[in-house]
Enzyme design. Sequence first.
Site, PDB file in Angstrom:
ATOM      1  CG  ASP A 286       0.542  -3.632  -1.810  1.00 13.93           C
ATOM      2  OD1 ASP A 286       1.927  -3.507  -1.832  1.00 13.93           O
ATOM      3  OD2 ASP A 286      -0.065  -2.930  -2.878  1.00 13.93           O
TER       4      ASP A 286
HETATM    5  C1  GLC Z   1       0.539  -4.337  -5.815  1.00 12.85           C
HETATM    6  C2  GLC Z   1       1.072  -3.809  -6.061  1.00 12.85           C
HETATM    7  C3  GLC Z   1       1.116  -2.453  -5.490  1.00 12.85           C
HETATM    8  C4  GLC Z   1       0.176  -2.322  -6.331  1.00 12.85           C
HETATM    9  C5  GLC Z   1      -1.258  -2.536  -5.750  1.00 12.85           C
HETATM   10  C6  GLC Z   1      -2.552  -2.265  -6.400  1.00 12.85           C
HETATM   11  O1  GLC Z   1       0.362  -5.647  -5.043  1.00 12.85           O
HETATM   12  O2  GLC Z   1       2.301  -4.250  -4.290  1.00 12.85           O
HETATM   13  O3  GLC Z   1       1.962  -1.443  -6.287  1.00 12.85           O
HETATM   14  O4  GLC Z   1      -0.771  -0.235  -6.695  1.00 12.85           O
HETATM   15  O5  GLC Z   1      -0.592  -4.041  -5.717  1.00 12.85           O
HETATM   16  O6  GLC Z   1      -2.439  -3.141  -7.287  1.00 12.85           O
END
Ligand code: GLC
Length: 756
Positions: A286
């Site tokens: 993430d």
């Molecule tokens: C965010 C979220 C994740 C998302 C990623 C890209 O912080 O936790 O669910 O897909 O970043 O945006």
Amino acid sequence: MKKNTLLLAILLPLASIIAQSSTTIDRKVNNLLAKMTLEEKIGQMNQYNGFWNFTGPSPKGGDAAYKYQNLASGKVGSMLNVRGVKQVKEVQKIAVEQSRLGIPLIIGFDLIHGYETVSPIPLAESASWDIAAIEKSAALGAKEASAAGINWTFAPMVDITRDARWGRVMEGAGEDPYLGSLIAAARVRGFQGENLDDIHSIAACAKHFAAYGFAEGGRDYNTVDIGLNTLHNIVLPPFKAAADAGVKTFMNSFNDLNGIPATADRYLQREILKEEWGFDGFVVSDWGSLREMIDHGYAKDRKHAGELALNGGSDMDMESYIYLDYIETLLKEGKVSQAQIDDAVARILRVKFELGLFEDPYKYCDEEREKTVIGSKEILDGALDMAKKSIVLLKNEKQTLPLKKEGQKIALIGPLAADKNSPLGNWRIAAADNSAVSVLEGLNAYKGNAITHEQGVKLVNKIPAGFHEEVDINTTDRAGMEEAVAAAKEADVVVMVLGEYGFQSGEGRSRAHLDLPGFQQELLEKVHAVNSNIVLVVMNGRPLVLNWAAENIPAIVEAWHLGTQSGHAIAQVLYGDYNPSGKLPMSFPRSVGQMPLYYNQKSTGRPGADGEDAGSVFWSHYGDERNSALFPFGYGLSYTSFDYSDIRLSDNKMNRDGSITAQVDVTNSGKIDGKEVVQLYLYDHHASATRPTRELKGFKLIELKAGETKTVEFKIDQERLKFYNGAQKWEAEPGDFSLYIGTDSTTKRRADFVLQ
Ligand code: GLC
């Protein structure tokens, strides 16, 4: 030729074609891998966020120039938040036409509930219990996003959670692993389609692996500490369902799980996901979660974080810049292995081959298709259909609903009544602000009544946390309340639209209170004092505490954040053009003090009778609140009524490799055609690990014409009885079971059987 020989004659070539195709792809992956330098391999493990100055020339200075240079030299495998055919083509051309090997980028995006056309938030869609509709909704989202150049979505989010304080409940399928598993698989099928290289198919991503929804206190990103029993019986099943449905990627979670940050958790990412489940896709971290292991106090520094993450099974680094900086050094120092690097890169390349990106890196970049598909009638109609099915009728006394279609003076009151932004909910990056149909617009589409609109409590603009307009519901200024009360006084019926503004739930949006925010409760009570004929429409991203309303308001409709077509869906339900059929995927509490609250609780050693005088304090309860939910899991009313017969079991003894059937007759005893979700719950009375007093193990969404009766049958075999037991094995254990069938999780309709 005998039938089965004929069948074999057909199936064998088919099987070999499928086998060939994966062998062919494996061969292509290995051939490409053999040509790649170490630097190019590490580049595939690197994902950048969009950095393009798309309104003007390509980036010149600073961070963007650094990223541009890496893009051009094959050191970037993927980008996110680059969207629109023009923009995607621009970055893809650099990667494909300037780098040595021309490996195409995989373009990721948070297609969580629709792209520019927004469908209901996932928690709302889950309330439909309509697996086919949920799959179709995902497919329509993929169709629109793929027309804009996107070929990978960071969805479905499959985190089970029992805590409405957590902002991301809006993004998932609620509290139950059985419903959550069916929905996870449906969304994967919807996004990925029959064949991943179809033009409307995009790679899906099961996230956040794992247990992110169990953040302590419901506070986003907080510590998670749960036992193996909860991890395996509650948290992992939807991830396993997504893996079994062929999901191509996983995303790990920000949280630490029992002391280990998920990003570096070998047990999760290598032992369970890649080894036990045989997952052959790739794991993306993430956003910045590699770097965050320093903050967790788990990694000494960025280099150490890179070592921990790759050893832990994270294949692609989203926006930490760590893999690109340190993997080569870590390899030289023997801290990571060439095999780990090659495995990660092979997984990433395989998905790109399966998407058809090597055949045609610009296949998703058709400007004509972008114009015709985005916002098409098909997609708008799909969003409306999904929105109607997501609405849950919580209360309807004195036949308040459906509304009469003419001759009525309706006062439409509330800060969200004319709001065109909040219905879009959170996680709708691609949608234009204020692009939803408001409730006011939905009601105005019906011409027979006189609608007066008053906000009652004003919305106040906030400094946006992201790149969308943000508002809040007034907590300091009662301006507008008098006008609303005056309008209510003159009305035949009042429709109040109260709840949470669109960004009051979602990532980073946890709340310590679950009441109606701001002066809304005061507004509701003041209006009620002059006119009690109220329909309350609740617009929210999480379960809220609605005790006073449940006690005093004759009709309550749970309308979530329903997306672009919100106002039309709500109006069609209020006027009875759609008979509400939704059921709650999460328990609605009586108090935030009950959190975490869920239906599938264990008995404890001190069970008691909720709401009755147990004669002593020595049982598991609160002195100042009941244990039960205000509105329970699986609950939802209809404009008609359904009667259930007693359960008929084919036998009350079941052999381990046998099965029994359970039947009920369900009758639509009202005057309106309607849908009912017939739910099956099981209880394993004693086992090698304590078991919930009931668990959803089946449901059927049926349609019944007025007066019609249908027999609903469930087949019970040991697959439905298996659980992760005290010996840490997935097994069904002999013993006494109870089976419940009914309209929600509190049904008392029971039959018992023994598994021998
Ligand atoms: C965010 C979220 C994740 C998302 C990623 C890209 O912080 O936790 O669910 O897909 O970043 O945006």
